[in-house]
Design a protein around this motif. Structure first.
Motif, PDB file in Angstrom:
ATOM      1  N   TYR A 137     -22.265  60.647  81.097  1.00  0.00           N
ATOM      2  CA  TYR A 137     -21.004  61.279  80.703  1.00  0.00           C
ATOM      3  C   TYR A 137     -21.083  61.627  79.221  1.00  0.00           C
ATOM      4  CZ  TYR A 137     -19.331  59.568  85.181  1.00  0.00           C
ATOM      5  OH  TYR A 137     -19.180  59.329  86.524  1.00  0.00           O
ATOM      6  N   TRP A 138     -21.191  62.923  78.929  1.00  0.00           N
ATOM      7  CA  TRP A 138     -21.196  63.415  77.556  1.00  0.00           C
ATOM      8  C   TRP A 138     -20.769  64.875  77.586  1.00  0.00           C
ATOM      9  CZ3 TRP A 138     -24.944  67.211  76.142  1.00  0.00           C
ATOM     10  CH2 TRP A 138     -26.012  67.376  77.047  1.00  0.00           C
ATOM     11  N   GLU A 139     -20.406  65.380  76.412  1.00  0.00           N
ATOM     12  CA  GLU A 139     -19.904  66.741  76.306  1.00  0.00           C
ATOM     13  C   GLU A 139     -20.884  67.608  75.520  1.00  0.00           C
ATOM     14  OE1 GLU A 139     -15.943  66.614  74.697  1.00  0.00           O
ATOM     15  OE2 GLU A 139     -15.334  65.072  76.128  1.00  0.00           O
ATOM     16  N   PRO A 140     -21.495  68.596  76.186  1.00  0.00           N
ATOM     17  CA  PRO A 140     -22.456  69.452  75.492  1.00  0.00           C
ATOM     18  C   PRO A 140     -21.910  70.081  74.207  1.00  0.00           C
ATOM     19  CG  PRO A 140     -22.647  69.790  77.849  1.00  0.00           C
ATOM     20  CD  PRO A 140     -21.449  68.905  77.629  1.00  0.00           C
ATOM     21  N   ASP A 141     -20.646  70.489  74.197  1.00  0.00           N
ATOM     22  CA  ASP A 141     -20.095  71.108  72.984  1.00  0.00           C
ATOM     23  C   ASP A 141     -20.090  70.128  71.812  1.00  0.00           C
ATOM     24  OD1 ASP A 141     -19.755  73.475  74.339  1.00  0.00           O
ATOM     25  OD2 ASP A 141     -17.578  73.247  74.577  1.00  0.00           O
ATOM     26  N   ARG A 142     -19.780  68.868  72.069  1.00  0.00           N
ATOM     27  CA  ARG A 142     -19.796  67.860  70.994  1.00  0.00           C
ATOM     28  C   ARG A 142     -21.220  67.627  70.496  1.00  0.00           C
ATOM     29  NH1 ARG A 142     -16.033  62.941  72.955  1.00  0.00           N
ATOM     30  NH2 ARG A 142     -17.054  61.973  71.195  1.00  0.00           N
ATOM     31  N   THR A 143     -22.180  67.631  71.424  1.00  0.00           N
ATOM     32  CA  THR A 143     -23.569  67.456  71.012  1.00  0.00           C
ATOM     33  C   THR A 143     -24.011  68.641  70.167  1.00  0.00           C
ATOM     34  OG1 THR A 143     -24.150  66.055  72.894  1.00  0.00           O
ATOM     35  CG2 THR A 143     -25.941  67.274  71.852  1.00  0.00           C
ATOM     36  N   MET A 144     -23.705  69.843  70.608  1.00  0.00           N
ATOM     37  CA  MET A 144     -24.124  71.033  69.846  1.00  0.00           C
ATOM     38  C   MET A 144     -23.440  71.082  68.479  1.00  0.00           C
ATOM     39  SD  MET A 144     -26.447  72.077  71.707  1.00  0.00           S
ATOM     40  CE  MET A 144     -26.899  73.407  70.615  1.00  0.00           C
TER      41      MET A 144
END
Length: 151
Positions: A137-144
Motif C-alpha cells: 500500500y503506497w501512493e505513486p504520486d507521493r513517491t514521485m
C-alpha cells in the motif's frame, strides 16, 4: 533471514513464517537476485505493488504466478541500481499466516537520482512459508514527489 546490509530492521523479530518470508523477499530484492526472489513466492502467488492501478499494473489486478511476478521484476525492480529498506514496525499475530510491515524504501537509479516510498506491505504465506499474496500500500504520486535528482 536478513542477508543484506541494505535492510534496516527496526521492528519486532519474533519468529513468524510471514515475517521471515518478507525478510527473505527484501534480501533477494536488495541483492538483485530474481531467482532467489521467486523461491519466496508460491507458484500461484499474487503480487500487488502498489494495490490498485499503477504504472506497473494499469488494470490494478495484480501480477499472477511466477511469470507475472517475473514481468513485474523486469518493469519495477531490474531498472533500479540500489534499494534501501527501512522497516519500522511489523505486525504478525502468532498462529496467523499474515504479517504487515510498515516501512520506507529508498530506490536509487543508475544516474544517482532517487525516490523514497513510505508504505505498508502485507504478506500472506502458505503452510510451507511461501508467499501466496503480497499487497503493498503506497501512493505513486507521493513517491514521485520525493524524486531527488543526482548530484
Amino acid at each position: 533471514m536478513i542477508t543484506s546490509d541494505a535492510i534496516v530492521w527496526n521492528a519486532p523479530t519474533d519468529p513468524h513464517p510471514a515475517r521471515t518470508a518478507s525478510q527473505r523477499s527484501y534480501s533477494a530484492v536488495a541483492k538483485g537476485d530474481l531467482a532467489e526472489w521467486l523461491t519466496v513466492y508460491a507458484e500461484d502467488a499474487v503480487l500487488e505493488d502498489p494495490v490498485g492501478p499503477s504504472m506497473f499494473d494499469p488494470e490494478g489486478k495484480g501480477h499472477r504466478g511466477h511469470e507475472g511476478i517475473s514481468a513485474f521484476w523486469e518493469k519495477a525492480i531490474a531498472p533500479i541500481a540500489t534499494f534501501e529498506f527501512q522497516i519500522n514496525d511489523s505486525f504478525a499475530n502468532p498462529g496467523s499466516n499474515t504479517c504487515a510491515n510498515i516501512g520506507r524504501i529508498k530506490t536509487s537509479f543508475p544516474d544517482g537520482s532517487h525516490t523514497t516510498t513510505d508504505l505498508i506491505m502485507v504478506y500472506v504465506v502458505d503452510d510451507e512459508g511461501r508467499v501466496t499474496s503480497m499487497k503493498a500500500y503506497w501512493e505513486p504520486d507521493r513517491t514521485m514527489a520525493s524524486f531527488t535528482a543526482a548530484g
